[in-house]
Enzyme design. Structure first.
Site, short mmCIF file in Angstrom:
data_model
loop_
_atom_site.label_atom_id
_atom_site.label_comp_id
_atom_site.label_asym_id
_atom_site.label_seq_id
_atom_site.Cartn_x
_atom_site.Cartn_y
_atom_site.Cartn_z
N GLN A 126 1.02 -1.23 -0.33
CA GLN A 126 0.26 0.12 -0.17
C GLN A 126 1.00 1.09 -0.41
OE1 GLN A 126 -2.11 0.08 3.73
NE2 GLN A 126 -0.51 1.19 4.07
N HIS A 158 0.06 -2.28 1.65
CA HIS A 158 -0.77 -2.55 2.61
C HIS A 158 -0.96 -3.48 3.39
CE1 HIS A 158 -6.12 -1.98 2.41
NE2 HIS A 158 -5.08 -2.12 3.17
N PHE A 165 -1.96 0.76 12.53
CA PHE A 165 -2.02 -0.31 11.26
C PHE A 165 -1.34 -1.67 11.13
CE2 PHE A 165 -1.25 0.78 6.14
CZ PHE A 165 -1.68 -0.08 5.87
N HIS A 189 -2.97 -3.88 13.11
CA HIS A 189 -4.12 -4.45 12.36
C HIS A 189 -3.77 -5.43 11.51
CE1 HIS A 189 -8.26 -4.68 10.78
NE2 HIS A 189 -7.04 -4.43 9.56
N GLU A 190 -2.96 -5.01 11.02
CA GLU A 190 -2.04 -5.82 10.03
C GLU A 190 -2.06 -7.27 10.80
OE1 GLU A 190 -2.68 -5.89 6.59
OE2 GLU A 190 -3.93 -3.75 7.06
N LYS A 200 -5.11 -9.12 12.12
CA LYS A 200 -6.27 -10.18 11.21
C LYS A 200 -5.76 -11.20 10.31
CE LYS A 200 -10.03 -9.09 7.96
NZ LYS A 200 -10.59 -7.66 7.25
N HIS A 201 -4.70 -10.22 9.41
CA HIS A 201 -3.24 -11.35 9.31
C HIS A 201 -2.55 -11.96 9.12
CE1 HIS A 201 -6.47 -9.17 6.15
NE2 HIS A 201 -6.28 -8.35 6.04
#
Length: 248
Positions: free
Chosen positions: A38, A83, A133, A136-137, A140-141
């Protein structure tokens, strides 16, 4: 009493084993990654329905419903940025939030911080360092790839993948400039495929005037995170045949 303590100990060990195999199973549940490069997406992570890609900052900042703020570390360079690196399945589904027992820990990537700030910043408002950020990445991933990548390796792998895909340089070498002009979608796809060796998937959004514009570029990566591959499946969505490449 000793027998009861022994039974409790066996039961606790059993729970640990079940937890381990559950985490292992969840972490194994993917076939490939979308490499989400990103440039400057919001710190809350991907917008609904979006997957991995390279995001162009100008296309994030000039939409009707978005505003952007420079990171507290300063305005990022005009470039594509990360991203995320997102586990996905060949049938189009994807795992998420696989291990709540392994939260984001910035101390584990302290040696990567200067690269993170340069190549994985956020344009979310209000201005911030990017930590929320990145958290979160990972949560979640990244936790869904624990069978292959620990937390440090996950972020380092994404940073290294960016170095394999210099999108801005690739497009500029093909005469495609971030100058606000429109270019053929097929020309953008061909330039990237010729340089990288694999067909990308292009995602568009619309600027405040409703013009279709280059927003994200998707690549696929093998399950170890070490190599680009042909995409087993592309995300859904379409672009116009001619799209704008806004300046930043």
């Amino acid at each position: 009493m000793a027998m009861i303590r022994s039974q409790i100990s066996v039961f606790i060990n059993f729970l640990f084993i079940i937890h381990y195999f559950l985490v292992f199973y969840l972490a194994q549940g993917y076939d490939f990654f979308y490499f989400v490069q990103q440039v400057r997406l919001p710190s809350i992570g991907p917008l609904p329905g979006l997957n991995l890609g390279d995001n162009w900052p100008g296309s994030y900042c000039d939409t009707k419903d978005s505003s952007c703020c420079y990171p507290t570390t300063g305005k990022p360079a005009s470039d594509f940025g990360i991203h995320g690196l997102w586990p996905n399945n060949n049938d189009g589904t994807y795992p998420s939030n696989c291990d709540s027992s392994n939260p984001y820990d910035e101390s584990k990537i302290s040696d990567l911080m200067s690269r993170m700030q340069q190549d994985w910043p956020t344009l979310a408002c209000p201005s911030n360092s990017g930590s929320s950020f990145w958290s979160h990445e990972w949560e979640k991933h990244g936790t869904c790839s624990e069978s292959e990548l620990d937390q440090h390796t996950y972020f380092e792998t994404a940073l290294n993948l960016k170095n394999q895909t210099y999108l801005l340089q690739i497009l500029e070498s093909a005469g495609i400039q971030a100058d606000g002009n429109s270019y053929n979608l097929s020309s953008i796809q061909t330039a990237i495929e010729n340089a990288v060796g694999y067909a990308p998937w292009i995602q568009c959004n619309s600027d405040a005037g409703g013009n279709s514009q280059l927003y994200q570029v998707y690549f696929c990566v093998g399950p170890s995170g070490s190599n680009l591959i042909k995409c087993p499946v592309f995300p859904t969505g379409t672009c116009a045949s001619s799209i704008k490449f806004p300046s930043f």
